[in-house]
Design an enzyme around this catalytic site. Sequence first.
Site, PDB file in Angstrom:
ATOM      1  N   PHE A 125     -50.081  23.497 -54.166  1.00 51.51           N
ATOM      2  CA  PHE A 125     -50.198  25.129 -54.047  1.00 51.51           C
ATOM      3  C   PHE A 125     -49.318  25.648 -53.503  1.00 51.51           C
ATOM      4  O   PHE A 125     -48.965  25.098 -52.130  1.00 51.51           O
ATOM      5  CB  PHE A 125     -51.606  25.445 -53.540  1.00 51.51           C
ATOM      6  N   TYR A 221     -64.506  28.997 -50.594  1.00 52.63           N
ATOM      7  CA  TYR A 221     -64.784  30.028 -51.592  1.00 52.63           C
ATOM      8  C   TYR A 221     -64.627  29.405 -53.003  1.00 52.63           C
ATOM      9  O   TYR A 221     -64.819  30.124 -53.708  1.00 52.63           O
ATOM     10  CB  TYR A 221     -63.986  31.310 -51.462  1.00 52.63           C
ATOM     11  N   LYS A 222     -64.167  28.310 -53.033  1.00 53.80           N
ATOM     12  CA  LYS A 222     -63.905  27.836 -54.630  1.00 53.80           C
ATOM     13  C   LYS A 222     -65.456  27.006 -54.834  1.00 53.80           C
ATOM     14  O   LYS A 222     -66.395  27.678 -55.062  1.00 53.80           O
ATOM     15  CB  LYS A 222     -62.729  27.075 -54.368  1.00 53.80           C
ATOM     16  N   ARG A 368     -57.073  27.701 -67.263  1.00 50.71           N
ATOM     17  CA  ARG A 368     -57.734  26.838 -66.472  1.00 50.71           C
ATOM     18  C   ARG A 368     -59.126  27.082 -66.499  1.00 50.71           C
ATOM     19  O   ARG A 368     -59.779  28.286 -66.291  1.00 50.71           O
ATOM     20  CB  ARG A 368     -57.179  26.933 -65.134  1.00 50.71           C
TER      21      ARG A 368
END
Length: 409
Positions: A125, A221-222, A368
Amino acid sequence: MTSTVLNPITAAMTDFTATRAMFHLPAGVTYLDGNSLGPLPIAAQERARRVVADEWGEMLIRGWNTAGWMAAPGRVGDRIARLIGAPAGSVVMGDTLSIKVYQALASALSMRPDRRVVLSDSGNFPTDLYIAQGLLASLGSDYRLKVVAPDEVADAIDDNIAVTLLTEVDYRTGRRHDMPALTARAHDVGALAIWDLAHSAGAVPVDVTAGAADFAVGCTYKYLNGGPGAPAFIYVAPAHHDAALPALSGWMGHAAPFAFDLDYRPGKGIERMRVGTPPVIALAVLDAALDAWDGVAMADLRARSIELSEAFIAGVEARCAGVTLASPRDPHARGSQVGVRHPQAYAVMQALIAEGVIGDFRAPDILRFGFAPLYNDLADVDRAVTVLADILATGRWDRPEFHARNAVT
Ligand SMILES: *Cc1c(COP(=O)(O)O)cnc(C)c1O
């Protein structure tokens, strides 16, 4: 890589219908973007109200002691620890993942003072790479970030490498690195291994202890559903607790914050990785979100994740013309998300979202879809495939409104 075999007996033990009922899932929405922002756990609303009204409102400054605010980063960290195979007292919460990447990398580099090269890969990332670039520039021009293709990482680990900085599950394709094997290779040449678990924690079984990770970091938070901007976590292997210095030496990581000494002395163990005042409200919301994991066996989670993602791939390949699989075909080489390519992926995703099927787009051409077993089921998979097939067959993704770019994709 530890592969989890589908086991119908253990798969029956976690009740995913019960965990799904713990989330607020808006009517008409099929949510396959929990890999970017998990949905709202119902319990988090009451918990947020309590921490704001009863604790902050009524206790005021006394809340730091009487409501346990000061201990929250370690207490919540211990709950994350269970999900990533870490012992209690080795994970602490705070800041954002970008900051925790900085801290882990700076600590690890200071433990290998005679080496200058950090190894990462082009599937990482970007913020991890940006943070490394900024940190290395501040350390001196002899430091270097080496970025290779994901499948070239193993061969690139040589005795010039100080630290490997790798994200276990690729944010676009879901490709999963072999954490134990790459860590062992790093250790063989005297390097340290940092693992970013942003797309692993809560998505796949993780075992930082068996995998021998030196440092691990991740956001909440994912797949952990802590809400937008929820605090990140950092794990430091217990063997390094005395050697690892926090780099960001803030007062909350000091051995005695309220002694107000003029000089920094690192706190004990993982506590030293705390930086400043903890985000108490966000930690309370995250703590409530973590209740959903209490009855969940990670092997069951994995079995369910594979069931959902395999069903999605089979459906897409049978019914959706014009897209190709971007993710590894072998489920054991994937995390819990599936990427498919389409030359106009952005517009296709906007058309999907307009019809209530929410995934996301990652440049340049990936659609995605994240599969979160806590709340996704086979009906979600079926609806997503059906709507995608129809959007592609009719070409209605090509309407002008679906080509207009938003700031956040
Ligand atoms: C999501 C993600 C981030 C995000 O970092 P923040 O500081 O929370 O914005 C960082 N690294 C990886 C690998 C990610 O997937």
